[in-house]
Design a protein around this motif. Structure first.
Motif, PDB file in Angstrom:
ATOM      1  N   LEU A 139      85.417  24.695  48.167  1.00 35.11           N
ATOM      2  CA  LEU A 139      86.190  25.652  48.970  1.00 35.11           C
ATOM      3  C   LEU A 139      87.331  26.280  48.176  1.00 35.11           C
ATOM      4  N   GLU A 140      87.810  25.571  47.149  1.00 40.90           N
ATOM      5  CA  GLU A 140      88.788  26.194  46.235  1.00 40.90           C
ATOM      6  C   GLU A 140      88.167  27.359  45.479  1.00 40.90           C
ATOM      7  N   ILE A 141      86.918  27.132  45.057  1.00 38.91           N
ATOM      8  CA  ILE A 141      86.212  28.195  44.337  1.00 38.91           C
ATOM      9  C   ILE A 141      86.065  29.409  45.239  1.00 38.91           C
ATOM     10  N   LEU A 142      85.689  29.136  46.488  1.00 36.01           N
ATOM     11  CA  LEU A 142      85.587  30.241  47.442  1.00 36.01           C
ATOM     12  C   LEU A 142      86.896  31.013  47.478  1.00 36.01           C
ATOM     13  N   ASP A 143      87.990  30.257  47.483  1.00 38.93           N
ATOM     14  CA  ASP A 143      89.298  30.888  47.630  1.00 38.93           C
ATOM     15  C   ASP A 143      89.714  31.647  46.375  1.00 38.93           C
TER      16      ASP A 143
END
Lengths: 75, 75, 75, 75, 75, 75, 75
Positions: D6-10
């Motif tokens: 989800l960090e990558i998504l962000d």
């Protein structure tokens, strides 16, 4: 700025005509009247095309786990 | 004003005749007598059309995860 | 007055003969002896019709996620 | 160093054009405008190829459980 | 008196021969040695009929979400 | 000594080339850059063979519920 | 005495060769090196028979929701 999907539902789509794509290829149109965190949806003036015929519903409550996506209905 | 799907169940549909569309193409009609947060439903005077025949049930308890949508039955 | 589905299970169906419709088209009859919040069910004198033959079970414990609906068995 | 999905998504994908592969073989392109922990996604300028035709949506809210993967759209 | 399904597992079936019906039409017999709240099961002297042949296992650990029902094996 | 699956992901596979087998028969290769408790995965230099053609992705975020297994890619 | 399924995994199968039956008819053999409460599994020296050919993996991490059952591999 990141916008959460449920915020979008609230701000951009609530009270608006939407198209809801359901698993199994069904598609329903209606005015989005409400939702919850499971994406359970309340649609007013809902209608569904089945084999070329329009089936009209009044209020429709869709269980969220059937939803693939929803978007504003442009017409 | 946003209305939650389960509020609608409570206010607009409780005690009313409804149509419940189930996964797998089944459709059940009955008087909505109760529900819970999983959309488990209690239907009274429930009936289901199977291959053109009406199968009548008394009380029917539907497990919520089978529900696609429900709407008021107009007739 | 709203009645919760699990209350109905408790008040109207417990100790009574029921029909349980399962995903995949299976149908089981028996005396409802118990249940829990997942709709896991205990049926006594359970029997299932398979290809026209009645298969009898003693006690049967059904995992709730297989249940579509259950209703009183009228006979 | 481990990076959470989800960090990558962000960090890497938010505000960028992405391709989203959905269960059932559908594929949607759009600008990633938001997401949540369920991988519910908000896509802007979304479009989907259906039988060789491009269907354009405005904002699209995808329910996360339909997602197989998403990646940056390179063009 | 209501009996919970997992109590039945404990009192009536533990240490007894059982038949376990699995999703996908598989059926396994064995001595029930243990279980947990997910209906994960431990079966001893387990055997499964596959295309008319009996495949014998020693201890078998079945993941609960595959279970349709289980009942005492009468023989 | 018991090793937890997510520890293995962290110690043995992180930063390494892996093969990910997905439900529906798809298989993706890439460098494992991150993961979380749902087995959501981040793959870098990801590629997928589709009908004999290699489709290259940059970063790929796979939703964990699609994963069957993953293993180190040996080559 | 009741034995919990995950205890069995720990006491009887850990470090031992096992057979894992997966949904969709796949079957994997390997040395059980670890597991968690979801039945995510770590297998070492894992191999899978696909169309009569043995595909060898080193370490394999299987997502638990794919597991039907596992048992000691006797040979």
């Amino acid at each position: 700025m990141t916008r959460r999907p449920l915020e979008i539902l609230d701000q951009a789509l609530n009270g608006q005509p939407v198209i809801v794509s359901l698993k199994g290829g069904r598609e329903i149109r209606g005015i989005l009247q409400g939702y919850d965190v499971h994406m359970n949806l309340v649609l007013d003036n809902a209608e569904e095309e089945i084999n070329g015929n329009i089936q009209k519903h009044g209020i429709l409550i869709v269980r969220g786990d059937n939803v693939i996506y929803l978007s504003p209905s442009v017409e």
